[in-house]
Design a protein around this motif. Structure first.
Motif, PDB file in Angstrom:
ATOM      1  N   VAL A  79       3.322  -3.450  10.274  1.00  0.00           N
ATOM      2  CA  VAL A  79       2.626  -2.975   9.079  1.00  0.00           C
ATOM      3  C   VAL A  79       1.313  -2.317   9.481  1.00  0.00           C
ATOM      4  N   PHE A  80       0.638  -2.931  10.460  1.00  0.00           N
ATOM      5  CA  PHE A  80      -0.644  -2.407  10.952  1.00  0.00           C
ATOM      6  C   PHE A  80      -0.506  -0.946  11.391  1.00  0.00           C
ATOM      7  N   VAL A  81       0.586  -0.626  12.078  1.00  0.00           N
ATOM      8  CA  VAL A  81       0.805   0.724  12.610  1.00  0.00           C
ATOM      9  C   VAL A  81       1.348   1.669  11.541  1.00  0.00           C
ATOM     10  N   SER A  82       2.248   1.163  10.712  1.00  0.00           N
ATOM     11  CA  SER A  82       3.010   2.032   9.808  1.00  0.00           C
ATOM     12  C   SER A  82       2.367   2.292   8.454  1.00  0.00           C
ATOM     13  N   LYS A  83       1.656   1.318   7.912  1.00  0.00           N
ATOM     14  CA  LYS A  83       1.235   1.401   6.518  1.00  0.00           C
ATOM     15  C   LYS A  83       0.347   2.607   6.190  1.00  0.00           C
ATOM     16  N   ILE A  99       2.645   5.289   5.437  1.00  0.00           N
ATOM     17  CA  ILE A  99       3.405   5.010   4.212  1.00  0.00           C
ATOM     18  C   ILE A  99       2.525   5.303   2.999  1.00  0.00           C
ATOM     19  N   ASP A 100       1.260   4.886   3.073  1.00  0.00           N
ATOM     20  CA  ASP A 100       0.328   5.139   1.962  1.00  0.00           C
ATOM     21  C   ASP A 100       0.122   6.631   1.720  1.00  0.00           C
ATOM     22  N   LYS A 128       2.334   8.845   2.148  1.00  0.00           N
ATOM     23  CA  LYS A 128       3.644   9.385   1.762  1.00  0.00           C
ATOM     24  C   LYS A 128       4.309  10.217   2.862  1.00  0.00           C
ATOM     25  N   ARG A 129       3.784  10.102   4.074  1.00  0.00           N
ATOM     26  CA  ARG A 129       4.429  10.825   5.171  1.00  0.00           C
ATOM     27  C   ARG A 129       5.594  10.035   5.763  1.00  0.00           C
ATOM     28  N   LEU A 130       5.601   8.732   5.524  1.00  0.00           N
ATOM     29  CA  LEU A 130       6.726   7.887   5.911  1.00  0.00           C
ATOM     30  C   LEU A 130       7.283   7.184   4.680  1.00  0.00           C
ATOM     31  N   ARG A 131       8.602   6.987   4.663  1.00  0.00           N
ATOM     32  CA  ARG A 131       9.258   6.237   3.586  1.00  0.00           C
ATOM     33  C   ARG A 131       9.752   4.911   4.165  1.00  0.00           C
ATOM     34  N   PRO A 132       9.238   3.787   3.676  1.00  0.00           N
ATOM     35  CA  PRO A 132       9.695   2.502   4.202  1.00  0.00           C
ATOM     36  C   PRO A 132      11.082   2.162   3.666  1.00  0.00           C
ATOM     37  N   PRO A 177       3.443  -8.906   1.658  1.00  0.00           N
ATOM     38  CA  PRO A 177       2.495  -8.724   0.559  1.00  0.00           C
ATOM     39  C   PRO A 177       1.885  -7.333   0.538  1.00  0.00           C
ATOM     40  N   GLU A 178       1.811  -6.699   1.710  1.00  0.00           N
ATOM     41  CA  GLU A 178       1.255  -5.351   1.795  1.00  0.00           C
ATOM     42  C   GLU A 178       2.232  -4.292   1.297  1.00  0.00           C
ATOM     43  N   LEU A 179       3.535  -4.630   1.295  1.00  0.00           N
ATOM     44  CA  LEU A 179       4.582  -3.687   0.876  1.00  0.00           C
ATOM     45  C   LEU A 179       5.562  -4.427  -0.036  1.00  0.00           C
ATOM     46  N   PRO A 180       5.093  -4.894  -1.186  1.00  0.00           N
ATOM     47  CA  PRO A 180       5.915  -5.774  -2.022  1.00  0.00           C
ATOM     48  C   PRO A 180       7.181  -5.145  -2.578  1.00  0.00           C
ATOM     49  N   ASP A 181       7.255  -3.815  -2.621  1.00  0.00           N
ATOM     50  CA  ASP A 181       8.431  -3.147  -3.168  1.00  0.00           C
ATOM     51  C   ASP A 181       9.487  -2.825  -2.112  1.00  0.00           C
TER      52      ASP A 181
END
Length: 323
Positions: A206-210, A213-214, A216-220, A230-234
């Motif tokens: 999450v530290f590297v990816s979020k 993701i925020d 919108k350049r990456l889609r989790p 908790p950082e990516l609840p969806d």
């Protein structure tokens, strides 16, 4: 004569018993405490050490120094601590590679079980399987379908033998999927290629990816822990996406030299748990994507031993080699 020998022996026993107690009473007044971050500055291990250090310093009334000794997947710094004086003044802050290195690196310069004493499990974090914004993969099911259709699905990780690599190898084996691993030299290069679409999938913390993701350049697509982040609840877990029981967390821990007196390990454990309960510290660690664990040294040892055993089996079954 016998009486004098008995008295001398009793005195020696009492002296030996008193030495650790005396050491514990004097701690931490003798000298600064060093937290050895076993990775270079800027990464999550360094961040964890630098978040904890000022709080520990405040609690203990003693200088706490963060010292980076990176290299060889964390083994250089860990070996340094394994061989440091066992006096309660030197600790390693390690990452999940500590659970992988025993099976991945030949002739490791220490025994992970015998030469190091777990002090506390700081916390865990999900890893995120993600794809670039324009990708054909809209969800985790699309990845599985493509892999089963032999469409040469490839994914990047921060390196051969990294936890992300091992987690994907475990998933592919359990699910009967064909996937190609593309190793990178760390999170920075991986993310550069991931957001550009040069590698269709990435697996990173999450530290590297979020941040990507925020933006919108990456889609989790999925997270690797048994519970949602908790950082990516969806974002669904791999487990709830059809693979129940799957759990591959990133994690951080503090270790001491193995011969550190148990009383000092307990004292440091108490101070670290106290620090983790401070709201500001908890919030800073949460912002790094870390779910706090804490607890006893025994809790940390049980977790770490299980990690070592789990990934040793994955390395062996998949014939994984380090970079």
């Amino acid at each position: 004569m016998q009486r004098r020998l008995a008295l001398a022996l009793a005195a020696a026993v009492l002296a030996a018993a008193a030495a650790p107690a005396s050491l514990a009473q004097a701690w931490p007044g003798k000298q600064p405490i060093r937290l050895i971050a076993v990775f270079p500055p800027g990464g999550s291990v360094d961040q964890v050490a630098r978040i904890l250090a000022p709080q520990l310093q405040q609690q203990l009334g003693q200088t706490v120094i963060v010292e980076n000794r990176g290299g060889a997947s964390g083994t250089i710094g860990t070996a340094y601590v394994a061989n440091a004086p066992a006096d309660g003044y030197t600790y390693a802050v390690v990452f999940d590679t500590h659970g992988v290195n025993p099976s991945l690196i030949p002739n490791l310069p220490y025994d992970s079980h015998k030469d190091l004493a777990p002090v506390v499990l700081v916390g865990t974090s999900a890893m995120v399987l993600a794809t670039f914004a324009g990708s054909e993969y809209k969800n985790f099911g699309d990845v599985v379908a493509a892999a089963r259709a032999n469409k040469n699905v490839s994914y990047g990780s921060i390196g051969s033998g990294s936890l992300g690599h091992l987690a994907m190898a475990l998933l592919a084996k359990n699910a009967g999927l064909e996937m190609t691993h593309v190793p990178y030299k760390g999170g920075g290069p991986l993310m550069q290629d991931a957001i550009a679409g040069h590698v269709p999938l990435s697996i990173g913390s999450v530290f590297v990816s979020k941040p990507h993701i925020d933006s919108k350049r990456l889609r989790p697509l999925a997270v690797t822990t048994s519970k949602r982040s908790p950082e990516l609840p969806d974002v669904p877990t791999v487990a709830e996406s059809g693979y129940p029981g799957f759990d591959a967390p990133a994690w951080w821990a503090v270790l001491a030299p193995a011969k550190t007196p148990p009383e000092l390990v307990r004292r440091m454990n108490e101070e670290l748990n106290k620090a983790l309960r401070v709201p500001d510290i908890a919030n800073k660690l949460a912002s790094q994507g870390i779910a706090l664990v804490g607890g006893t040294p025994e809790t940390a040892r049980t977790f770490i031993d299980r990690q070592i055993d789990t990934w040793a089996q994955v390395v062996k079954e998949n014939n994984i080699k380090a970079d």
